[in-house]
Design an enzyme around this catalytic site. Structure first.
Site, PDB file in Angstrom:
ATOM      1  N   GLU A  54       0.840  -1.215   0.000  1.00 16.80           N
ATOM      2  CA  GLU A  54       0.000   0.000   0.000  1.00 16.80           C
ATOM      3  C   GLU A  54       0.870   1.259   0.000  1.00 16.80           C
ATOM      4  O   GLU A  54       0.545   2.252  -0.647  1.00 16.80           O
ATOM      5  CB  GLU A  54      -0.969   0.002   1.185  1.00 16.80           C
ATOM      6  N   TYR A  67      -1.263  -8.366 -11.077  1.00 15.27           N
ATOM      7  CA  TYR A  67      -0.318  -8.285  -9.959  1.00 15.27           C
ATOM      8  C   TYR A  67       0.948  -9.088 -10.238  1.00 15.27           C
ATOM      9  O   TYR A  67       2.062  -8.575 -10.196  1.00 15.27           O
ATOM     10  CB  TYR A  67      -0.956  -8.828  -8.676  1.00 15.27           C
TER      11      TYR A  67
HETATM   12  N1  BES Z   1      -5.684  -1.125  -4.784  1.00 17.84           N
HETATM   13  C1  BES Z   1      -5.773  -2.458  -4.344  1.00 17.84           C
HETATM   14  C2  BES Z   1      -7.179  -2.891  -4.043  1.00 17.84           C
HETATM   15  C3  BES Z   1      -8.130  -2.810  -5.231  1.00 17.84           C
HETATM   16  C4  BES Z   1      -7.720  -3.129  -6.508  1.00 17.84           C
HETATM   17  C5  BES Z   1      -9.429  -2.418  -5.021  1.00 17.84           C
HETATM   18  C6  BES Z   1      -8.617  -3.029  -7.581  1.00 17.84           C
HETATM   19  C7  BES Z   1     -10.317  -2.325  -6.082  1.00 17.84           C
HETATM   20  C8  BES Z   1      -9.917  -2.625  -7.360  1.00 17.84           C
HETATM   21  C9  BES Z   1      -4.889  -2.704  -3.131  1.00 17.84           C
HETATM   22  O1  BES Z   1      -3.691  -1.995  -3.174  1.00 17.84           O
HETATM   23  C10 BES Z   1      -4.474  -4.151  -3.136  1.00 17.84           C
HETATM   24  O2  BES Z   1      -3.883  -4.566  -4.082  1.00 17.84           O
HETATM   25  N2  BES Z   1      -4.771  -4.869  -2.068  1.00 17.84           N
HETATM   26  C11 BES Z   1      -4.353  -6.241  -1.922  1.00 17.84           C
HETATM   27  C12 BES Z   1      -3.032  -6.237  -1.192  1.00 17.84           C
HETATM   28  C13 BES Z   1      -2.100  -7.350  -1.519  1.00 17.84           C
HETATM   29  C14 BES Z   1      -1.824  -7.511  -2.978  1.00 17.84           C
HETATM   30  C15 BES Z   1      -0.789  -7.155  -0.755  1.00 17.84           C
HETATM   31  C16 BES Z   1      -5.413  -6.962  -1.123  1.00 17.84           C
HETATM   32  O3  BES Z   1      -6.347  -6.311  -0.632  1.00 17.84           O
HETATM   33  O4  BES Z   1      -5.357  -8.171  -0.998  1.00 17.84           O
HETATM   34 ZN    ZN Z   2      -2.520  -2.703  -4.764  1.00 19.46          ZN
END
Ligand code: BES
Ligand code: ZN
Length: 640
Positions: free
Chosen positions: A330, A416
């Site tokens: 984050e 990712y």
């Molecule tokens: N920005 C994302 C969450 C998100 C992505 C919300 C697309 C809506 C649409 C956040 O940074 C994220 O990737 N969270 C992951 C963290 C993990 C990859 C370390 C999660 O919530 O699992």
């Molecule tokens: Zn993210």
């Protein structure tokens, strides 16, 4: 669409002057940079930003916990091209009371037909002040019932159990359910807000807090916030509840419910070191403070990179800081995502893939190469698995996701993990030093602006490849971004990363030998996860019982490990795990855990379907709309 020439000229001028806006008269205070038609592309907005766009949002809202809505006004600063006399905003279920200009003169508007998750357009006829001069549009409104971005929690859903709680989750296209603006990531806006909430709740936002809260009547307090850096509107976020603050370092701290604050602060002790490490890699942190809030467990994500106030699930707390890669992630978004932002959802990897790569660099700097390499190996393995599942030629495995796919439905490994492996591959081929310099330049050149895959590739070629045909061929850039599957130059993780664990998993598969209790407890969270992921898909009740007895899986304090255990148990129809799974699903709303657990039950057929239906009946109301939407699909839930 081409801009009318005078408009373009004014914007071009303003872009160069934006650094000294303080000296300009109000009507010339135009700060929004020009959007190219490429940057303006977004299938999921009604806005037509090259004609008229919002540059600033000022919210004045009351949090109404009883009616579960926000209620008040949004004042939008608008820029319109010459000759354009209307602006189109995004809305999803907003209840509009009226719209005026900044002087209180009523403006005509129409609300168009709703199109699913895109919501409905609000088209506002602008008044006399059209043209390059700034114009204000004041919207009196309330959020509709069940506004998707907002989750209102009963006291029972909090750790304290005494006060209600509310938080918002804007990404991807949910903020239009509580803020009437142009909800597209390329249309950056500065914002300010005044939020009135019942005592004794505190309010935090993804902006800098301005002054002390002010009493409003006897029972309410108003909190003010401001964000002077322009941000994509999905990054406007709010939370309110019975929360306290603990300082972590000179520019970082954490908010949480009193009952959770101490363990949260302990888990987050490395935050300041992570900020330092990140700056060392990609240059100064540009947002001032880096605070976090640990939310109640129904928060649908692991984390959300809301500027100056990362939102976190409490389920990352393990007691041993083994899941703090989440914080690195984050925090990394403060560069990739918040500073330089994808201009449309189809470039998801530009935010999430670049961030996951950056996350592993921060992990390496703070926790060492071994841990970072393990995290990379987990990421690489899930990419390989996703490609196997979907097929090497499946368009959903492209980093540039196919048009028309909802930003909530893209294959996350393609964004990712493939993004991480791509950048690691480029780094390996061109060398770390050169690649870091390129990335610093990328963030500098596009700070506070929208970006696309095309821009990234063009600059890689301009700055790193030049006319070196051999290098161009070695990198396989287009294949990575537009192609499907796993390109053949992908840099695989060091097999040594998990050598001991993989050996133990192989021994179990061969003759059921389990790791010694001491070996298991000596493993890191990543190692334990790797072991469980490498176990056979199908396990008997006896095997599961022995596994749980030897490794105490159901008592594991790391929710990532516990989740894998519950998933494995449910997939194999293991009755003794049901009560714990039920308890977990009643408390935790994190989509990454909840959806696969329902999927595991559902996929067993006659064993798990009635069970899933029964559990979901009790838990559905406690999930955020995003999690709910996903589980609805899995279990075929239809609202009555
Ligand atoms: N920005 C994302 C969450 C998100 C992505 C919300 C697309 C809506 C649409 C956040 O940074 C994220 O990737 N969270 C992951 C963290 C993990 C990859 C370390 C999660 O919530 O699992
Ligand atoms: Zn993210």
């Amino acid at each position: 669409m081409r801009l009318a020439a005078p408009f373009a000229a004014v914007l071009a001028l303003s872009a160069t002057l934006s650094a000294c806006t303080g000296d300009l008269p109000e009507e010339d205070r135009i700060v929004a940079p020009i959007l190219t038609s490429e940057q303006a592309f977004d299938e999921f907005t009604y806005a037509r930003p090259t004609e008229a766009r919002v540059t600033h949002v000022a919210l004045d809202l009351v949090l109404d916990f009883e009616a579960r809505k926000v209620d008040g006004t949004a004042t939008l600063d608008v820029q319109a091209a010459d000759g354009v006399n209307e602006i189109v905003l995004d809305s999803n279920g907003l209840v509009i009371g009226g719209i005026t200009d900044g002087l209180g003169n009523a403006l005509d508007f129409t609300i168009g037909e709703s199109q699913g998750e895109k919501g409905e357009p609000i088209t506002v006829q602008l008044g006399e002040l059209t043209g390059p001069a700034l114009q204000q549009v004041v919207i009196t409104y309330a959020s509709g019932s069940d506004a998707e971005a907002l989750q209102w929690l009963d006291p029972e859903q909090t750790a304290g159990g005494e006060y209600p709680f509310v938080f918002s989750q804007g990404q991807a296209i949910l903020n239009r359910s509580w803020i009437p603006t142009q909800d597209s990531p390329g249309i950056r806006q500065t914002w300010e807000a005044r939020i009135t909430a019942p005592k004794p709740l505190d309010v935090v936002m993804s902006g800098i807090s301005r002054g002390e809260p002010e009493d409003v009547g006897e029972n309410m307090r108003a909190f003010e916030f401001v964000m002077d850096n322009s941000v994509p509107p999905y990054l406007i976020a709010l939370a309110a509840g019975d929360i306290d603050f603990a300082e972590l370092g000179p520019r970082s701290g954490v908010w949480a419910e009193p009952a959770v604050l101490e363990e949260a602060a302990a888990e987050l002790i490395d935050t300041e070191a992570m900020i330092d490490a990140a700056e060392e890699i990609y240059g100064p942190y540009q947002w001032g403070r880096y605070d976090m809030i640990v939310l109640p467990p129904s928060f649908p994500y692991g984390g959300m990179e809301n500027p100056v106030m990362t939102f976190l699930t409490p389920t990352f707390i393990a007691g041993d800081r083994s899941n703090t890669g989440l914080i690195a992630h984050e925090l990394a978004h403060s560069w990739s995502g918040n500073l330089v932002t994808y201009s449309s959802w189809r470039d998801g990897w530009l935010n999430e893939g670049v961030t996951s790569y950056f996350e592993s660099r921060i992990s390496e700097a703070v926790f060492g190469e071994a841990r970072a390499e393990q995290e990379y190996a987990l990421s690489y393995a899930s990419l390989v698995e996703a490609v196997e599942e979907n097929g090497q030629d499946n368009p959903n495995t492209a980093m540039r996701t196919p048009d028309g796919i909802s930003p909530f439905d893209t294959v996350s490994e393609a964004i990712y993990d493939k993004g991480t492996v791509f950048l690691r591959t480029v780094e390996t081929i061109v060398g770390r030093e050169e690649f870091d310099e390129f990335m610093r330049g990328w963030f500098d050149r596009h700070a506070f602006q929208p970006a696309t895959s095309e821009m990234f590739l063009a600059e890689l070629r301009e700055h790193l490849v030049g006319d070196d045909a051999e290098l161009e061929e070695a990198l396989m850039l287009d294949e990575w971004v537009y192609g499907t599957g796993l390109p053949e130059n992908a840099v695989a993780p060091d097999p040594a990363a998990f050598a001991a664990v993989d050996e133990a998993a192989a021994a179990y598969a061969a003759d059921g030998t389990l790791p010694m209790a001491g070996t298991w407890t000596g493993w890191t969270g990543a190692e334990q996860q790797r072991f469980l992921r490498e176990l056979p898909e199908t396990m008997s009740d006896e095997q599961l019982t022995r596994l749980n007895e030897s490794l105490a899986l159901s008592g594991n304090g790391n929710n990532e490990v516990l989740f894998l255990w519950l998933q494995m148990a449910l997939r194999n129809e293991y009755e003794p795990a049901v009560p714990q799974a039920e308890e977990f699903l009643a408390e935790v709303g994190r989509n990454k855990f909840v959806a696969p657990l329902f999927r595991a039950m559902w996929d067993t057929g006659s064993w798990g379907r009635p069970l899933a239906t029964r559990i979901y009946e009790a838990t559905r109301g406690r999930y955020h709309s995003m999690t709910r939407g996903n589980v609805d699909e899995i279990v075929g839930y239809e609202a009555e």
